[in-house]
Design a protein around this motif. Structure first.
Motif, PDB file in Angstrom:
ATOM      1  N   LYS A  59       0.834  -1.206   0.000  1.00 33.81           N
ATOM      2  CA  LYS A  59       0.000   0.000   0.000  1.00 33.81           C
ATOM      3  C   LYS A  59       0.866   1.252   0.000  1.00 33.81           C
ATOM      4  O   LYS A  59       0.540   2.252  -0.673  1.00 33.81           O
ATOM      5  N   ALA A  60       1.992   1.207   0.717  1.00 28.70           N
ATOM      6  CA  ALA A  60       2.897   2.363   0.749  1.00 28.70           C
ATOM      7  C   ALA A  60       3.509   2.647  -0.618  1.00 28.70           C
ATOM      8  O   ALA A  60       3.952   3.775  -0.884  1.00 28.70           O
ATOM      9  N   GLN A  61       3.521   1.638  -1.491  1.00 33.94           N
ATOM     10  CA  GLN A  61       4.042   1.839  -2.844  1.00 33.94           C
ATOM     11  C   GLN A  61       2.954   2.315  -3.809  1.00 33.94           C
ATOM     12  O   GLN A  61       3.216   2.484  -5.005  1.00 33.94           O
ATOM     13  N   GLY A  62       1.751   2.499  -3.295  1.00 36.05           N
ATOM     14  CA  GLY A  62       0.657   2.985  -4.129  1.00 36.05           C
ATOM     15  C   GLY A  62      -0.231   1.891  -4.686  1.00 36.05           C
ATOM     16  O   GLY A  62      -1.143   2.175  -5.474  1.00 36.05           O
ATOM     17  N   ALA A  63       0.013   0.623  -4.293  1.00 36.28           N
ATOM     18  CA  ALA A  63      -0.817  -0.490  -4.747  1.00 36.28           C
ATOM     19  C   ALA A  63      -2.115  -0.545  -3.942  1.00 36.28           C
ATOM     20  O   ALA A  63      -2.282   0.149  -2.935  1.00 36.28           O
ATOM     21  N   ARG A  64      -3.038  -1.394  -4.412  1.00 39.07           N
ATOM     22  CA  ARG A  64      -4.305  -1.614  -3.711  1.00 39.07           C
ATOM     23  C   ARG A  64      -4.341  -3.070  -3.246  1.00 39.07           C
ATOM     24  O   ARG A  64      -4.933  -3.939  -3.909  1.00 39.07           O
ATOM     25  N   PRO A  65      -3.729  -3.368  -2.092  1.00 39.04           N
ATOM     26  CA  PRO A  65      -3.665  -4.758  -1.632  1.00 39.04           C
ATOM     27  C   PRO A  65      -4.910  -5.196  -0.876  1.00 39.04           C
ATOM     28  O   PRO A  65      -5.624  -4.379  -0.280  1.00 39.04           O
ATOM     29  N   VAL A  66      -5.148  -6.495  -0.907  1.00 38.01           N
ATOM     30  CA  VAL A  66      -6.134  -7.165  -0.066  1.00 38.01           C
ATOM     31  C   VAL A  66      -5.395  -8.285   0.652  1.00 38.01           C
ATOM     32  O   VAL A  66      -4.672  -9.062   0.025  1.00 38.01           O
ATOM     33  N   ALA A  67      -5.549  -8.365   1.977  1.00 39.54           N
ATOM     34  CA  ALA A  67      -4.839  -9.360   2.787  1.00 39.54           C
ATOM     35  C   ALA A  67      -5.804 -10.456   3.203  1.00 39.54           C
ATOM     36  O   ALA A  67      -6.813 -10.188   3.873  1.00 39.54           O
ATOM     37  N   LEU A  68      -5.491 -11.696   2.822  1.00 40.67           N
ATOM     38  CA  LEU A  68      -6.340 -12.843   3.128  1.00 40.67           C
ATOM     39  C   LEU A  68      -5.594 -13.806   4.040  1.00 40.67           C
ATOM     40  O   LEU A  68      -4.415 -14.093   3.829  1.00 40.67           O
ATOM     41  N   ASP A  69      -6.301 -14.328   5.054  1.00 36.89           N
ATOM     42  CA  ASP A  69      -5.708 -15.329   5.933  1.00 36.89           C
ATOM     43  C   ASP A  69      -6.794 -16.240   6.473  1.00 36.89           C
ATOM     44  O   ASP A  69      -7.956 -15.832   6.619  1.00 36.89           O
ATOM     45  N   LEU A  70      -6.407 -17.483   6.773  1.00 34.27           N
ATOM     46  CA  LEU A  70      -7.326 -18.463   7.349  1.00 34.27           C
ATOM     47  C   LEU A  70      -7.587 -18.191   8.821  1.00 34.27           C
ATOM     48  O   LEU A  70      -8.641 -18.552   9.352  1.00 34.27           O
ATOM     49  N   SER A  71      -6.615 -17.537   9.491  1.00 34.78           N
ATOM     50  CA  SER A  71      -6.656 -17.367  10.941  1.00 34.78           C
ATOM     51  C   SER A  71      -7.309 -16.056  11.349  1.00 34.78           C
ATOM     52  O   SER A  71      -6.837 -14.973  10.994  1.00 34.78           O
ATOM     53  N   HIS A  72      -8.371 -16.156  12.128  1.00 30.73           N
ATOM     54  CA  HIS A  72      -9.041 -14.958  12.640  1.00 30.73           C
ATOM     55  C   HIS A  72      -8.102 -14.166  13.545  1.00 30.73           C
ATOM     56  O   HIS A  72      -8.067 -12.927  13.485  1.00 30.73           O
ATOM     57  N   ARG A  73      -7.329 -14.867  14.375  1.00 29.07           N
ATOM     58  CA  ARG A  73      -6.458 -14.175  15.319  1.00 29.07           C
ATOM     59  C   ARG A  73      -5.321 -13.432  14.604  1.00 29.07           C
ATOM     60  O   ARG A  73      -4.954 -12.329  15.018  1.00 29.07           O
ATOM     61  N   GLN A  74      -4.791 -14.022  13.545  1.00 26.97           N
ATOM     62  CA  GLN A  74      -3.767 -13.308  12.780  1.00 26.97           C
ATOM     63  C   GLN A  74      -4.340 -12.005  12.211  1.00 26.97           C
ATOM     64  O   GLN A  74      -3.681 -10.957  12.237  1.00 26.97           O
ATOM     65  N   LEU A  75      -5.546 -12.057  11.707  1.00 28.03           N
ATOM     66  CA  LEU A  75      -6.153 -10.854  11.142  1.00 28.03           C
ATOM     67  C   LEU A  75      -6.479  -9.823  12.224  1.00 28.03           C
ATOM     68  O   LEU A  75      -6.488  -8.619  11.954  1.00 28.03           O
ATOM     69  N   GLN A  76      -6.719 -10.279  13.445  1.00 26.08           N
ATOM     70  CA  GLN A  76      -6.892  -9.324  14.541  1.00 26.08           C
ATOM     71  C   GLN A  76      -5.600  -8.538  14.779  1.00 26.08           C
ATOM     72  O   GLN A  76      -5.639  -7.349  15.118  1.00 26.08           O
ATOM     73  N   HIS A  77      -4.458  -9.197  14.604  1.00 27.02           N
ATOM     74  CA  HIS A  77      -3.193  -8.477  14.714  1.00 27.02           C
ATOM     75  C   HIS A  77      -3.033  -7.482  13.565  1.00 27.02           C
ATOM     76  O   HIS A  77      -2.470  -6.393  13.756  1.00 27.02           O
ATOM     77  N   ALA A  78      -3.530  -7.826  12.400  1.00 26.89           N
ATOM     78  CA  ALA A  78      -3.505  -6.873  11.289  1.00 26.89           C
ATOM     79  C   ALA A  78      -4.333  -5.637  11.622  1.00 26.89           C
ATOM     80  O   ALA A  78      -3.923  -4.500  11.337  1.00 26.89           O
ATOM     81  N   LEU A  79      -5.486  -5.842  12.259  1.00 26.25           N
ATOM     82  CA  LEU A  79      -6.310  -4.710  12.686  1.00 26.25           C
ATOM     83  C   LEU A  79      -5.609  -3.892  13.764  1.00 26.25           C
ATOM     84  O   LEU A  79      -5.676  -2.650  13.767  1.00 26.25           O
ATOM     85  N   ARG A  80      -4.928  -4.582  14.669  1.00 26.78           N
ATOM     86  CA  ARG A  80      -4.215  -3.884  15.747  1.00 26.78           C
ATOM     87  C   ARG A  80      -3.141  -2.953  15.190  1.00 26.78           C
ATOM     88  O   ARG A  80      -3.014  -1.803  15.617  1.00 26.78           O
ATOM     89  N   ILE A  81      -2.388  -3.440  14.219  1.00 28.96           N
ATOM     90  CA  ILE A  81      -1.321  -2.623  13.630  1.00 28.96           C
ATOM     91  C   ILE A  81      -1.917  -1.503  12.798  1.00 28.96           C
ATOM     92  O   ILE A  81      -1.388  -0.377  12.763  1.00 28.96           O
ATOM     93  N   GLY A  82      -3.012  -1.771  12.117  1.00 29.81           N
ATOM     94  CA  GLY A  82      -3.703  -0.733  11.361  1.00 29.81           C
ATOM     95  C   GLY A  82      -3.180  -0.589   9.943  1.00 29.81           C
ATOM     96  O   GLY A  82      -2.475  -1.440   9.415  1.00 29.81           O
ATOM     97  N   GLY A  83      -3.517   0.529   9.348  1.00 25.73           N
ATOM     98  CA  GLY A  83      -3.055   0.820   7.994  1.00 25.73           C
ATOM     99  C   GLY A  83      -4.136   0.800   6.949  1.00 25.73           C
ATOM    100  O   GLY A  83      -3.884   1.087   5.772  1.00 25.73           O
TER     101      GLY A  83
END
Length: 273
Positions: free
Chosen positions: A94-118
């Motif tokens: 995203k910092a390079q100007g792309a439009r990423p989507v992050a996919l993961d099987l683990s709900h808890r891993q994605l909670q860490h993604a929310l915690r970090i933000g962005g």
């Protein structure tokens, strides 16, 4: 994300080699990563960074490697990160100007993604059944995500092929297949061949009822190439990162000692045929 954190399991499960199918593998992976996401991010978050794109324990960074293509051309591209964990790679994209989507099987891993933000769009789903329309993305990537943990990687590759636009690039990293012949130890005891490289029997950790709690699947280098082709891709490059002098960490079976002698990571650079 990068695996080999099975030493965190408490109580210690039984390690074995046995057959395991798609459903059992998926269930084990979801449960394992949900249980261990906190420890994983605590132990390795600093090395991975909140917004870096690191391909493996060697520390190869996409900013220098350019395996997705020239960094200057990422702007405006739709990119799917599979097995994203806390979405560190997506944040860099995203910092390079792309439009990423992050996919993961683990709900808890994605909670860490929310915690970090962005502000990264997050999707909880299995990589063998991507919830996206055909031709939705320009690129797809995975740094140690999904591929080593599924019973049939061609299912993943076929799905990635489906959601990529014509000419789209698919780049993924996995444990280098040769390392399956060696003990998963970072010291001298991990330098002698202990198993057949050609034994594809999955590595399974199971509880006292025989239920799999961690599953990892071995494919030879030739298997990986054939799987890539079967999924509809053309192999453009196969990168085996050398261990850099600056990296003094030990991570599971990865270490400077082993990294200077045998490859630890294989990165497959593919294009949609």
């Amino acid at each position: 994300m990068i695996q080999d954190l099975s030493h965190l399991q408490d109580p210690e499960p039984e390690a074995t080699r046995r057959d395991t199918g798609t459903t059992e593998s998926s269930r084990a992976s979801r449960g394992w990563w949900d249980r261990h996401a906190d420890e994983y991010q605590s132990e390795h978050g600093a090395f991975l960074g909140d917004d870096h794109f690191v391909w493996g324990p060697e520390g190869l960074d996409e900013a220098e490697a350019g395996l997705l293509g020239p960094v200057s051309l990422l702007e405006g591209l739709d990119i799917l990160e599979i097995g994203a964990g806390a979405a560190q790679c997506s944040r860099w994209l995203k910092a390079q100007g792309a439009r990423p989507v992050a996919l993961d099987l683990s709900h808890r891993q994605l909670q860490h993604a929310l915690r970090i933000g962005g502000g990264i769009p997050l999707v909880e789903a299995d990589a063998t059944a991507l919830p996206f329309a055909d031709a939705s993305f320009d690129l797809a990537c995975s740094a140690y995500g999904a591929v080593p943990f599924v019973a049939d990687p061609v299912q993943v590759f076929t799905e990635v092929h489906r959601v990529l636009r014509p000419g789209g690039r698919w780049v993924f990293s996995v444990t280098h297949p040769v390392r399956w012949a060696f003990p998963d130890e970072p010291g001298p005891e991990g330098l002698s061949v202990a198993a057949s490289y050609f034994d594809r029997t999955p590595y399974v950790e199971q509880d006292d009822t025989g239920r799999a709690v961690y599953v990892e699947h071995h494919r030879t280098l030739g298997d990986r190439v054939r799987d890539v082709v079967a999924g509809g891709f053309r192999l453009v490059d196969l990168v085996e990162p050398e261990w850099p002098a600056w990296n003094s960490q030990e991570w599971g079976g990865w270490s400077p000692l082993r990294g200077n002698l045998i490859p630890g990571t294989a990165i497959f650079v593919c294009e949609r045929a």
